[in-house]
Design a protein around this motif. Structure first.
Motif, mmCIF file in Angstrom:
data_model
loop_
_atom_site.group_PDB
_atom_site.id
_atom_site.type_symbol
_atom_site.label_atom_id
_atom_site.label_comp_id
_atom_site.label_asym_id
_atom_site.label_seq_id
_atom_site.Cartn_x
_atom_site.Cartn_y
_atom_site.Cartn_z
ATOM 1 N N THR A 125 -1.034 -0.616 -9.948
ATOM 2 C CA THR A 125 -0.257 -0.713 -8.716
ATOM 3 C C THR A 125 -0.317 0.605 -7.987
ATOM 4 O O THR A 125 -0.563 1.650 -8.579
ATOM 5 C CB THR A 125 1.217 -1.084 -8.988
ATOM 6 N N GLU A 126 -0.094 0.545 -6.715
ATOM 7 C CA GLU A 126 -0.170 1.731 -5.865
ATOM 8 C C GLU A 126 1.229 2.123 -5.437
ATOM 9 O O GLU A 126 2.036 1.280 -5.076
ATOM 10 C CB GLU A 126 -1.023 1.368 -4.644
ATOM 11 N N GLU A 127 1.538 3.415 -5.505
ATOM 12 C CA GLU A 127 2.840 3.898 -5.038
ATOM 13 C C GLU A 127 2.953 3.659 -3.543
ATOM 14 O O GLU A 127 2.021 3.972 -2.798
ATOM 15 C CB GLU A 127 2.973 5.405 -5.293
ATOM 16 N N PRO A 128 4.058 3.092 -3.065
ATOM 17 C CA PRO A 128 4.207 2.924 -1.613
ATOM 18 C C PRO A 128 4.345 4.284 -0.948
ATOM 19 O O PRO A 128 4.981 5.179 -1.486
ATOM 20 C CB PRO A 128 5.494 2.113 -1.475
ATOM 21 N N ARG A 129 3.697 4.430 0.183
ATOM 22 C CA ARG A 129 3.817 5.675 0.931
ATOM 23 C C ARG A 129 5.114 5.657 1.702
ATOM 24 O O ARG A 129 5.540 4.622 2.199
ATOM 25 C CB ARG A 129 2.640 5.840 1.887
ATOM 26 N N LYS A 130 5.717 6.823 1.807
ATOM 27 C CA LYS A 130 6.981 6.942 2.521
ATOM 28 C C LYS A 130 6.825 6.439 3.956
ATOM 29 O O LYS A 130 5.860 6.754 4.626
ATOM 30 C CB LYS A 130 7.418 8.413 2.512
ATOM 31 N N GLU A 177 5.987 3.623 5.172
ATOM 32 C CA GLU A 177 5.057 2.535 5.440
ATOM 33 C C GLU A 177 5.759 1.208 5.222
ATOM 34 O O GLU A 177 6.736 1.122 4.474
ATOM 35 C CB GLU A 177 3.867 2.574 4.477
ATOM 36 N N LEU A 178 5.242 0.159 5.845
ATOM 37 C CA LEU A 178 5.742 -1.178 5.556
ATOM 38 C C LEU A 178 5.335 -1.560 4.140
ATOM 39 O O LEU A 178 4.261 -1.160 3.677
ATOM 40 C CB LEU A 178 5.151 -2.186 6.531
ATOM 41 N N PRO A 179 6.160 -2.326 3.460
ATOM 42 C CA PRO A 179 5.781 -2.755 2.110
ATOM 43 C C PRO A 179 4.561 -3.663 2.156
ATOM 44 O O PRO A 179 4.412 -4.468 3.080
ATOM 45 C CB PRO A 179 7.016 -3.499 1.604
ATOM 46 N N LYS A 180 3.707 -3.532 1.155
ATOM 47 C CA LYS A 180 2.500 -4.354 1.087
ATOM 48 C C LYS A 180 2.844 -5.740 0.563
ATOM 49 O O LYS A 180 3.838 -5.934 -0.118
ATOM 50 C CB LYS A 180 1.476 -3.674 0.184
ATOM 51 N N SER A 181 2.008 -6.695 0.886
ATOM 52 C CA SER A 181 2.158 -8.091 0.453
ATOM 53 C C SER A 181 3.503 -8.679 0.844
ATOM 54 O O SER A 181 4.089 -9.473 0.111
ATOM 55 C CB SER A 181 1.936 -8.215 -1.061
ATOM 56 N N THR A 182 4.012 -8.247 2.000
ATOM 57 C CA THR A 182 5.259 -8.767 2.552
ATOM 58 C C THR A 182 5.000 -9.145 4.003
ATOM 59 O O THR A 182 4.526 -8.313 4.778
ATOM 60 C CB THR A 182 6.373 -7.704 2.488
ATOM 61 N N SER A 183 5.287 -10.395 4.369
ATOM 62 C CA SER A 183 5.034 -10.806 5.750
ATOM 63 C C SER A 183 6.074 -10.186 6.680
ATOM 64 O O SER A 183 7.183 -9.846 6.254
ATOM 65 C CB SER A 183 5.050 -12.330 5.874
#
Length: 129
Positions: A9-14, A16-22
Motif C-alpha cells: 500500500t502507498e502512504e497517502p500524501r498530505k 491529496e484526495l483519497p485514492k479509490s474513492t469516488s
C-alpha cells in the motif's frame, strides 16, 4: 514493518484526495468570499492535478510554471490572459498554457477549474511491442 502498515500500500500524501474513492469534481473545493481556494487531487513527480475555486472579483496573476499546464473550467466562466492573448473560457472549455508563459486568471463571476501540470522534463519510457 510497523503494525499499521500493509505491504503493497502507498502512504497517502498530505492534502491529496483519497485514492479509490469516488468524488464529484466540482464539489472538491467550495467558494469562499474574497478568496481563491485550491485542493490537490494528486501530486506526483511527473506533474499534479489541482481543483481551484475563485470568487468573483479575484485574480490569479503574474503566474508562470516551468511545465505545460492544462486548465478546464468545471463551474462558471473565467477570463484568462496567456502572454498577451485573452481568452474567455466557459463551462467545460479548456486550454493549454505553454511552459514558462506568463498568465493571469480573472473572475468577473465565481468559477472553478481543474489544473493539470505535466512535467516536460520526465524521460519518456519507450515500450517495445
Amino acid at each position: 514493518m510497523p503494525a499499521d502498515t500493509k505491504e503493497g500500500t502507498e502512504e497517502p500524501r498530505k492534502n491529496e484526495l483519497p485514492k479509490s474513492t469516488s468524488h464529484i469534481i466540482v464539489e472538491i473545493v467550495e467558494y469562499i468570499p474574497d478568496s481563491v481556494v485550491s485542493k490537490t487531487v494528486i501530486k506526483k513527480s511527473g506533474g499534479d492535478v489541482t481543483a481551484t475555486s475563485v470568487d468573483e472579483g479575484e485574480e490569479l496573476c503574474d503566474k508562470t510554471t516551468e511545465f505545460d499546464t492544462y486548465v478546464q473550467i468545471i463551474d462558471g466562466k473565467a477570463d484568462v490572459t496567456i502572454g498577451n492573448k485573452e481568452f474567455n473560457l466557459k463551462l467545460g472549455e479548456g486550454i493549454v498554457i505553454p511552459a514558462n508563459t506568463l498568465h493571469c486568471f480573472h473572475a468577473d463571476e465565481q468559477f472553478k477549474m481543474i489544473t493539470t501540470i505535466i512535467n516536460n522534463n520526465q524521460k519518456e519510457v519507450v515500450v517495445n511491442a
